[in-house]
Design a protein around this motif. Structure first.
Motif, PDB file in Angstrom:
ATOM      1  N   UNK A 332      -1.968  57.002  49.085  1.00  0.00           N
ATOM      2  CA  UNK A 332      -2.867  55.860  49.237  1.00  0.00           C
ATOM      3  C   UNK A 332      -3.538  55.876  50.597  1.00  0.00           C
ATOM      4  N   UNK A 333      -2.761  56.129  51.648  1.00  0.00           N
ATOM      5  CA  UNK A 333      -3.314  56.130  52.994  1.00  0.00           C
ATOM      6  C   UNK A 333      -4.335  57.256  53.163  1.00  0.00           C
ATOM      7  N   UNK A 334      -4.044  58.420  52.585  1.00  0.00           N
ATOM      8  CA  UNK A 334      -4.949  59.559  52.732  1.00  0.00           C
ATOM      9  C   UNK A 334      -6.220  59.368  51.897  1.00  0.00           C
ATOM     10  N   UNK A 335      -6.059  58.899  50.654  1.00  0.00           N
ATOM     11  CA  UNK A 335      -7.223  58.774  49.771  1.00  0.00           C
ATOM     12  C   UNK A 335      -8.145  57.633  50.180  1.00  0.00           C
ATOM     13  N   UNK A 336      -7.619  56.648  50.950  1.00  0.00           N
ATOM     14  CA  UNK A 336      -8.470  55.553  51.393  1.00  0.00           C
ATOM     15  C   UNK A 336      -9.584  56.026  52.330  1.00  0.00           C
ATOM     16  N   UNK A 337      -9.414  57.210  52.933  1.00  0.00           N
ATOM     17  CA  UNK A 337     -10.444  57.734  53.820  1.00  0.00           C
ATOM     18  C   UNK A 337     -11.657  58.256  53.051  1.00  0.00           C
ATOM     19  N   UNK A 338     -11.465  58.625  51.782  1.00  0.00           N
ATOM     20  CA  UNK A 338     -12.573  59.231  51.045  1.00  0.00           C
ATOM     21  C   UNK A 338     -12.840  58.569  49.697  1.00  0.00           C
ATOM     22  N   UNK A 339     -11.958  57.687  49.228  1.00  0.00           N
ATOM     23  CA  UNK A 339     -12.136  57.049  47.933  1.00  0.00           C
ATOM     24  C   UNK A 339     -11.956  55.546  48.054  1.00  0.00           C
ATOM     25  N   UNK A 340     -12.635  54.812  47.188  1.00  0.00           N
ATOM     26  CA  UNK A 340     -12.420  53.381  47.115  1.00  0.00           C
ATOM     27  C   UNK A 340     -11.131  53.067  46.367  1.00  0.00           C
ATOM     28  N   UNK A 341     -10.653  51.838  46.525  1.00  0.00           N
ATOM     29  CA  UNK A 341      -9.409  51.442  45.889  1.00  0.00           C
ATOM     30  C   UNK A 341      -9.459  51.591  44.374  1.00  0.00           C
ATOM     31  N   UNK A 342     -10.614  51.329  43.772  1.00  0.00           N
ATOM     32  CA  UNK A 342     -10.720  51.432  42.320  1.00  0.00           C
ATOM     33  C   UNK A 342     -10.530  52.867  41.843  1.00  0.00           C
ATOM     34  N   UNK A 343     -11.094  53.840  42.575  1.00  0.00           N
ATOM     35  CA  UNK A 343     -10.912  55.240  42.199  1.00  0.00           C
ATOM     36  C   UNK A 343      -9.462  55.664  42.380  1.00  0.00           C
ATOM     37  N   UNK A 344      -8.820  55.178  43.434  1.00  0.00           N
ATOM     38  CA  UNK A 344      -7.407  55.494  43.653  1.00  0.00           C
ATOM     39  C   UNK A 344      -6.560  54.946  42.503  1.00  0.00           C
ATOM     40  N   UNK A 345      -6.896  53.721  42.069  1.00  0.00           N
ATOM     41  CA  UNK A 345      -6.172  53.122  40.954  1.00  0.00           C
ATOM     42  C   UNK A 345      -6.352  53.938  39.676  1.00  0.00           C
ATOM     43  N   UNK A 346      -7.561  54.470  39.454  1.00  0.00           N
ATOM     44  CA  UNK A 346      -7.807  55.289  38.264  1.00  0.00           C
ATOM     45  C   UNK A 346      -6.962  56.568  38.300  1.00  0.00           C
ATOM     46  N   UNK A 347      -6.866  57.198  39.457  1.00  0.00           N
ATOM     47  CA  UNK A 347      -6.039  58.397  39.597  1.00  0.00           C
ATOM     48  C   UNK A 347      -4.578  58.058  39.301  1.00  0.00           C
ATOM     49  N   UNK A 348      -4.121  56.925  39.831  1.00  0.00           N
ATOM     50  CA  UNK A 348      -2.745  56.513  39.589  1.00  0.00           C
ATOM     51  C   UNK A 348      -2.468  56.236  38.127  1.00  0.00           C
ATOM     52  N   UNK A 349      -3.392  55.568  37.438  1.00  0.00           N
ATOM     53  CA  UNK A 349      -3.207  55.283  36.018  1.00  0.00           C
ATOM     54  C   UNK A 349      -3.159  56.580  35.205  1.00  0.00           C
ATOM     55  N   UNK A 350      -3.978  57.554  35.579  1.00  0.00           N
ATOM     56  CA  UNK A 350      -3.967  58.844  34.884  1.00  0.00           C
ATOM     57  C   UNK A 350      -2.608  59.523  35.041  1.00  0.00           C
ATOM     58  N   UNK A 351      -2.044  59.475  36.241  1.00  0.00           N
ATOM     59  CA  UNK A 351      -0.727  60.084  36.451  1.00  0.00           C
ATOM     60  C   UNK A 351       0.351  59.343  35.659  1.00  0.00           C
ATOM     61  N   UNK A 352       0.248  58.027  35.576  1.00  0.00           N
ATOM     62  CA  UNK A 352       1.200  57.249  34.781  1.00  0.00           C
ATOM     63  C   UNK A 352       1.135  57.631  33.305  1.00  0.00           C
ATOM     64  N   UNK A 353      -0.083  57.765  32.779  1.00  0.00           N
ATOM     65  CA  UNK A 353      -0.231  58.147  31.372  1.00  0.00           C
ATOM     66  C   UNK A 353       0.337  59.541  31.120  1.00  0.00           C
ATOM     67  N   UNK A 354       0.114  60.473  32.059  1.00  0.00           N
ATOM     68  CA  UNK A 354       0.654  61.829  31.911  1.00  0.00           C
ATOM     69  C   UNK A 354       2.180  61.799  31.897  1.00  0.00           C
ATOM     70  N   UNK A 355       2.780  60.982  32.750  1.00  0.00           N
ATOM     71  CA  UNK A 355       4.231  60.878  32.776  1.00  0.00           C
ATOM     72  C   UNK A 355       4.800  60.321  31.481  1.00  0.00           C
ATOM     73  N   UNK A 356       4.143  59.306  30.922  1.00  0.00           N
ATOM     74  CA  UNK A 356       4.618  58.706  29.670  1.00  0.00           C
ATOM     75  C   UNK A 356       4.500  59.678  28.502  1.00  0.00           C
ATOM     76  N   UNK A 357       3.411  60.433  28.445  1.00  0.00           N
ATOM     77  CA  UNK A 357       3.261  61.441  27.380  1.00  0.00           C
ATOM     78  C   UNK A 357       4.352  62.498  27.512  1.00  0.00           C
ATOM     79  N   UNK A 358       4.678  62.880  28.743  1.00  0.00           N
ATOM     80  CA  UNK A 358       5.748  63.851  28.960  1.00  0.00           C
ATOM     81  C   UNK A 358       7.086  63.305  28.470  1.00  0.00           C
ATOM     82  N   UNK A 359       7.383  62.037  28.760  1.00  0.00           N
ATOM     83  CA  UNK A 359       8.613  61.411  28.254  1.00  0.00           C
ATOM     84  C   UNK A 359       8.686  61.489  26.726  1.00  0.00           C
TER      85      UNK A 359
END
Length: 446
Positions: A332-359
């Motif tokens: 979060x701290x690193x991505x705030x330098x180049x991305x807005x909070x909304x884009x960071x949230x989208x990346x996080x949601x994508x990782x969450x979905x990938x984890x659930x599919x793996x489960x």
């Protein structure tokens, strides 16, 4: 991240102008405040949740005569043993449902009362009362375990905890406290620091609980749960300074508290702000609902075939997942330098979905650990957005507490009911369902 139509109100430091900032104590810098409180309370919760689920699983297995299948190499059970395993999973899921629904339903109403009340009498009381409730819950659980009382008596402890606010009230109170004492530029990061405290506590608690329960069973570690909850009460009483400097007398049991939350979403602010508040609340609601719902069924999924994890393996898996809270803070701290909070949230949601599919397709421990490591925490961003939208009033506390209590209630109702209902055709279907739900906040944020 500044949002259109959501400007920060005037703080007392900027002038005597009116606004929700009056009566708040702004503290510059990153001074330690409620972070240890969050750590201790989360540590107790992470120890308690898997221990209680495994205890219920063990008690029901003993009552039904299911001996487990780990001795057969943890292959899929056949015949009567396969049916017994499904019965044990179903009953354990149902008892988790009954116990949690009772606590969350009571907590939903108590959190709504405590939020606006704290705006008048201060934050410290609503940081102390839930700790007392959680300590009482741990004491009741210990009595049930020592006396081998029926599982239904665990509901008494859960109701006591919900009546006094539950963990969600502590969590929302701590985030509201940070909103009181911080300014907008530092708020997202300070909220993320609190989330990191949750991750550190979760990581340590998972490892300690897994190893300890493997060595000495489920009862002895529960004494640490009780001690930690008592410690949170002592810390809040002795070390937390009040962030609401202008106190007013206020009744706790009054319908005005519920009307304050209703007005927050229905009137008294610009249309654009109200719409954004509703969207932020909906996004947070879905994300946290999926998170809580997966937690409710994950341990059952790991205890049964084809994984048949032991308590220490469950602890390691949970530790890997909670480690992502810390990696999320760094990302979060690193991505705030180049991305807005909304884009960071989208990346996080994508990782969450990938984890659930793996489960959902995990049949080996390696794949399961991979799923645990995929999650990125996006909740700090949505909390910070909600903080700005609500303007850091007592309604903020009540709103966040209500959202999270409602998440706990809905997630338990949906996921704990769906999991046993889908065992016969796809054991991991519930995880796919959670991944599909996350498409909704992804669309809202987009």
């Amino acid at each position: 991240m500044p949002m259109p139509g959501l400007q920060e109100p005037h703080s007392p430091a900027s002038g005597p102008g009116p606004g929700p900032g009056r009566g708040r104590c702004r503290v510059p810098g990153a001074r330690l405040t409620v972070e240890p409180l969050v750590f201790l309370s989360m540590l107790a919760l992470v120890l308690q949740a898997p221990l209680s689920t495994q205890y219920i699983f063990q008690r029901i297995s003993s009552e039904l005569g299911f001996s487990g299948n780990r001795s057969r190499g943890c292959n899929k059970s056949q015949g009567s043993q396969a049916q017994l395993e499904k019965d044990v999973e179903t009953l354990t899921s149902h008892w988790n449902l009954y116990i949690n629904v009772g606590g969350f339903a009571v907590g939903l109403f108590s959190a709504t009362l405590l939020g606006p009340w704290s705006d008048r009498v201060g934050r410290r009381p609503i940081l102390i009362l839930p700790g007392i409730g959680l300590a009482l819950q741990a004491a009741v659980y210990l009595i049930v375990m020592y006396e081998e009382l029926p599982v239904r008596f665990l509901l008494i402890g859960r109701l006591l905890s919900g009546l006094l606010g539950d963990f969600n009230t502590i969590l929302a109170g701590c985030f509201s406290y940070i909103a009181d004492i911080s300014d907008k530029p530092s708020r997202t990061f300070r909220v993320a620091v609190l989330e990191a405290c949750l991750g550190m506590a979760g990581m340590f608690g998972s490892i300690i609980g897994g190893q300890w329960s493997k060595a000495q069973g489920y009862i002895i570690p529960f004494w640490l749960v009780l001690a930690l909850n008592v410690a949170t009460v002592i810390y809040a009483f002795v070390f937390i300074k009040e962030s609401v400097t202008v106190k007013r007398p206020g009744k706790l049991l009054t319908m005005e508290h519920y009307r304050a939350v209703y007005r927050l979403y229905s009137s008294g602010q610009e249309t654009g702000r109200r719409h954004r508040l509703c969207l932020y609340a909906l996004s947070l609601f879905i994300v946290v609902t999926v998170h809580f719902g997966v937690k409710d069924i994950l341990i059952l999924f790991e205890l049964s075939s084809p994984l048949c994890w032991r308590s220490d393996q469950i602890g390691y898996g949970s530790a890997v997942e909670h480690l992502t809270y810390l990696s999320s803070l760094l990302a979060l701290k690193m991505m705030q330098y180049c991305l807005g909070d909304s884009w960071i949230a989208e990346v996080g949601l994508l990782s969450n979905m990938a984890g659930l599919v793996t489960f959902s397709v995990a049949a080996t421990s390696t794949v399961m650990f991979t799923g645990h490591g995929m999650f990125m925490d996006v909740v700090p961003i949505k909390r910070a957005d909600l903080d700005v939208a609500v303007l850091s009033t007592g309604a903020l506390f009540a709103s966040v507490a209500c959202v999270e209590s409602a998440c706990s209630l809905v997630s338990t109702l949906v996921f704990s009911s769906l999991y046993p209902a889908t065992l016969h055709f796809m054991k991991g279907f519930t995880f796919l369902f959670g991944a599909a739900l996350l498409l909704i906040p992804a669309g809202i944020i987009g």
